[in-house]
Design a protein around this motif. Structure first.
Motif, mmCIF file in Angstrom:
data_model
loop_
_atom_site.group_PDB
_atom_site.id
_atom_site.type_symbol
_atom_site.label_atom_id
_atom_site.label_comp_id
_atom_site.label_asym_id
_atom_site.label_seq_id
_atom_site.Cartn_x
_atom_site.Cartn_y
_atom_site.Cartn_z
ATOM 1 N N PHE A 86 -4.143 -9.762 -3.163
ATOM 2 C CA PHE A 86 -3.696 -8.388 -3.409
ATOM 3 C C PHE A 86 -4.836 -7.389 -3.611
ATOM 4 C CE2 PHE A 86 -3.569 -10.350 -7.666
ATOM 5 C CZ PHE A 86 -4.296 -9.451 -8.408
ATOM 6 N N LEU A 87 -6.066 -7.830 -3.589
ATOM 7 C CA LEU A 87 -7.189 -6.904 -3.738
ATOM 8 C C LEU A 87 -7.783 -6.644 -2.358
ATOM 9 C CD1 LEU A 87 -8.633 -5.357 -5.926
ATOM 10 C CD2 LEU A 87 -10.246 -7.241 -6.111
ATOM 11 N N LYS A 88 -7.412 -5.519 -1.794
ATOM 12 C CA LYS A 88 -7.870 -5.127 -0.457
ATOM 13 C C LYS A 88 -9.037 -4.163 -0.580
ATOM 14 C CE LYS A 88 -4.445 -7.448 1.213
ATOM 15 N NZ LYS A 88 -4.672 -8.823 1.496
ATOM 16 N N SER A 89 -9.524 -3.673 0.521
ATOM 17 C CA SER A 89 -10.681 -2.774 0.499
ATOM 18 C C SER A 89 -10.308 -1.443 -0.155
ATOM 19 C CB SER A 89 -11.179 -2.528 1.919
ATOM 20 O OG SER A 89 -10.294 -1.662 2.597
ATOM 21 N N PRO A 90 -11.305 -0.741 -0.713
ATOM 22 C CA PRO A 90 -11.032 0.590 -1.267
ATOM 23 C C PRO A 90 -10.466 1.553 -0.220
ATOM 24 C CG PRO A 90 -13.178 -0.188 -2.004
ATOM 25 C CD PRO A 90 -12.686 -1.171 -0.977
ATOM 26 N N VAL A 91 -10.887 1.403 1.018
ATOM 27 C CA VAL A 91 -10.364 2.267 2.090
ATOM 28 C C VAL A 91 -8.867 2.014 2.269
ATOM 29 C CG1 VAL A 91 -10.489 2.783 4.558
ATOM 30 C CG2 VAL A 91 -12.588 2.418 3.241
ATOM 31 N N ALA A 92 -8.446 0.746 2.232
ATOM 32 C CA ALA A 92 -7.020 0.430 2.361
ATOM 33 C C ALA A 92 -6.240 1.010 1.185
ATOM 34 C CB ALA A 92 -6.823 -1.080 2.441
ATOM 35 N N LEU A 94 -7.045 3.722 -0.569
ATOM 36 C CA LEU A 94 -6.949 5.170 -0.357
ATOM 37 C C LEU A 94 -5.946 5.506 0.737
ATOM 38 C CD1 LEU A 94 -10.712 6.186 -0.659
ATOM 39 C CD2 LEU A 94 -8.858 6.647 -2.287
ATOM 40 N N ARG A 95 -5.930 4.711 1.782
ATOM 41 C CA ARG A 95 -4.961 4.914 2.865
ATOM 42 C C ARG A 95 -3.532 4.780 2.320
ATOM 43 N NH1 ARG A 95 -6.226 0.796 6.397
ATOM 44 N NH2 ARG A 95 -8.245 1.778 6.643
ATOM 45 N N HIS A 96 -3.318 3.792 1.449
ATOM 46 C CA HIS A 96 -1.992 3.616 0.857
ATOM 47 C C HIS A 96 -1.622 4.830 0.001
ATOM 48 C CE1 HIS A 96 1.485 1.503 -0.737
ATOM 49 N NE2 HIS A 96 1.154 2.017 -1.900
ATOM 50 N N LEU A 97 -2.567 5.339 -0.757
ATOM 51 C CA LEU A 97 -2.292 6.496 -1.609
ATOM 52 C C LEU A 97 -2.001 7.754 -0.798
ATOM 53 C CD1 LEU A 97 -4.888 5.961 -4.467
ATOM 54 C CD2 LEU A 97 -2.400 5.658 -4.578
ATOM 55 N N MET A 98 -2.534 7.831 0.402
ATOM 56 C CA MET A 98 -2.259 8.991 1.267
ATOM 57 C C MET A 98 -0.784 9.044 1.659
ATOM 58 S SD MET A 98 -5.081 10.505 1.401
ATOM 59 C CE MET A 98 -5.668 11.426 2.775
ATOM 60 N N HIS A 99 -0.124 7.915 1.677
ATOM 61 C CA HIS A 99 1.298 7.841 2.024
ATOM 62 C C HIS A 99 2.190 7.905 0.788
ATOM 63 C CE1 HIS A 99 0.547 6.897 6.231
ATOM 64 N NE2 HIS A 99 -0.432 6.126 5.806
ATOM 65 N N PRO A 105 9.798 2.955 2.523
ATOM 66 C CA PRO A 105 9.845 1.714 1.744
ATOM 67 C C PRO A 105 8.487 1.027 1.757
ATOM 68 C CG PRO A 105 10.972 1.415 3.837
ATOM 69 C CD PRO A 105 10.611 2.876 3.733
ATOM 70 N N ASP A 106 8.139 0.410 0.655
ATOM 71 C CA ASP A 106 6.892 -0.339 0.558
ATOM 72 C C ASP A 106 7.195 -1.764 1.000
ATOM 73 O OD1 ASP A 106 4.383 -1.231 -0.001
ATOM 74 O OD2 ASP A 106 4.365 -0.545 -2.073
ATOM 75 N N MET A 107 6.537 -2.229 2.019
ATOM 76 C CA MET A 107 6.838 -3.531 2.606
ATOM 77 C C MET A 107 5.953 -4.653 2.065
ATOM 78 S SD MET A 107 9.298 -2.508 4.299
ATOM 79 C CE MET A 107 9.816 -3.796 5.404
ATOM 80 N N VAL A 108 5.155 -4.369 1.043
ATOM 81 C CA VAL A 108 4.237 -5.356 0.482
ATOM 82 C C VAL A 108 4.952 -6.161 -0.594
ATOM 83 C CG1 VAL A 108 2.057 -5.652 -0.746
ATOM 84 C CG2 VAL A 108 2.294 -3.841 0.935
ATOM 85 N N VAL A 109 4.798 -7.482 -0.541
ATOM 86 C CA VAL A 109 5.327 -8.342 -1.594
ATOM 87 C C VAL A 109 4.246 -8.452 -2.657
ATOM 88 C CG1 VAL A 109 6.117 -10.657 -2.155
ATOM 89 C CG2 VAL A 109 6.778 -9.614 0.007
ATOM 90 N N GLY A 110 4.563 -8.052 -3.874
ATOM 91 C CA GLY A 110 3.571 -8.053 -4.950
ATOM 92 C C GLY A 110 2.918 -6.691 -5.060
ATOM 93 N N HIS A 111 1.654 -6.682 -5.463
ATOM 94 C CA HIS A 111 0.928 -5.419 -5.615
ATOM 95 C C HIS A 111 0.503 -4.887 -4.255
ATOM 96 C CE1 HIS A 111 0.786 -5.689 -9.919
ATOM 97 N NE2 HIS A 111 0.267 -6.895 -9.861
ATOM 98 N N GLY A 116 -3.400 -3.262 -6.449
ATOM 99 C CA GLY A 116 -4.385 -4.322 -6.664
ATOM 100 C C GLY A 116 -5.624 -3.809 -7.386
ATOM 101 N N TRP A 117 -6.077 -2.627 -6.994
ATOM 102 C CA TRP A 117 -7.242 -2.043 -7.673
ATOM 103 C C TRP A 117 -6.885 -1.620 -9.096
ATOM 104 C CZ3 TRP A 117 -12.151 -2.425 -6.406
ATOM 105 C CH2 TRP A 117 -12.445 -2.852 -5.123
ATOM 106 N N MET A 118 -5.655 -1.166 -9.307
ATOM 107 C CA MET A 118 -5.220 -0.824 -10.657
ATOM 108 C C MET A 118 -5.274 -2.054 -11.556
ATOM 109 S SD MET A 118 -2.406 -1.141 -12.923
ATOM 110 C CE MET A 118 -1.374 -1.977 -11.782
ATOM 111 N N VAL A 119 -4.847 -3.202 -11.027
ATOM 112 C CA VAL A 119 -4.879 -4.451 -11.796
ATOM 113 C C VAL A 119 -6.314 -4.793 -12.174
ATOM 114 C CG1 VAL A 119 -4.508 -6.944 -11.640
ATOM 115 C CG2 VAL A 119 -2.739 -5.374 -10.854
ATOM 116 N N LEU A 120 -7.225 -4.710 -11.212
ATOM 117 C CA LEU A 120 -8.620 -5.031 -11.488
ATOM 118 C C LEU A 120 -9.203 -4.100 -12.548
ATOM 119 C CD1 LEU A 120 -11.106 -6.750 -10.771
ATOM 120 C CD2 LEU A 120 -11.677 -5.001 -9.080
ATOM 121 N N VAL A 121 -8.952 -2.810 -12.433
ATOM 122 C CA VAL A 121 -9.460 -1.842 -13.409
ATOM 123 C C VAL A 121 -8.865 -2.124 -14.791
ATOM 124 C CG1 VAL A 121 -9.445 0.599 -14.065
ATOM 125 C CG2 VAL A 121 -10.017 -0.069 -11.728
ATOM 126 N N LEU A 122 -7.571 -2.396 -14.852
ATOM 127 C CA LEU A 122 -6.929 -2.697 -16.132
ATOM 128 C C LEU A 122 -7.546 -3.934 -16.785
ATOM 129 C CD1 LEU A 122 -4.668 -2.089 -18.190
ATOM 130 C CD2 LEU A 122 -3.201 -3.570 -16.835
#
Length: 157
Positions: A86-92, A94-99, A105-111, A116-122
């Motif tokens: 669930f930890l993808k690149s920072p570019v991915a 940011l791309r997700h946040l643009m949408h 609908p979010d088609m991702v299972v899990g984070h 994923g970056w929110m989890v790491l920061v937390l």
């Protein structure tokens, strides 16, 4: 015949017209989530409202064990528990946040990528908070972290 809703219920992915029940996180991750919440609340309440530093310190030590477990489980645990899943690149991310503003609908299972970056920061913020508690040195009281003497009074205040 019962009417079926046009959209599957939340948490039920759709595949070829079927709803599939799916557990996203394994038992250890679910337990981690709820014990983490309990320990953060215990740590806060024990100091803010009860004034019991012993309980606060025990909750902090339990948080340290939990966080270390989660870091290890992020590499050796089940598929959805692994950071690589669930930890993808920072570019991915940011791309997700643009949408974010679109109603899609979010088609991702899990984070998703940003989650994923929110989890790491937390996890890192909680580790930093626990670390400061380990070296805390309060000269006005008799309470200090268990590692305070290793860093000196100028670092632990």
């Amino acid at each position: 015949m019962a009417n079926r809703p046009s959209q599957p219920p939340r948490g039920m992915p759709q595949r070829q017209g079927m709803w599939l029940p799916m557990r996203v996180w394994d038992g250890p991750v679910r337990l981690f989530h709820w014990v983490l919440v309990a320990m953060v609340l215990t740590s806060w309440v024990s100091v803010e409202f009860v004034g019991n530093m012993r309980v606060h310190m025990l909750a902090g030590e339990a948080l340290l064990v939990l966080l270390l477990f989660r870091l290890v489980w992020g590499f050796v645990g089940s598929d959805t528990a692994r950071f690589g899943r669930f930890l993808k690149s920072p570019v991915a991310a940011l791309r997700h946040l643009m949408h974010f503003g679109r109603r899609e609908p979010d088609m991702v299972v899990g984070h998703n990528e940003a989650g994923g970056w929110m989890v790491l920061v937390l996890l890192l913020v909680l580790l930093a908070q626990v670390a400061t508690g380990l070296i805390a040195n309060n000269e006005d009281s008799f309470v200090e972290g268990p590692l305070a003497r290793l860093v000196g009074s100028e670092w632990g205040a």
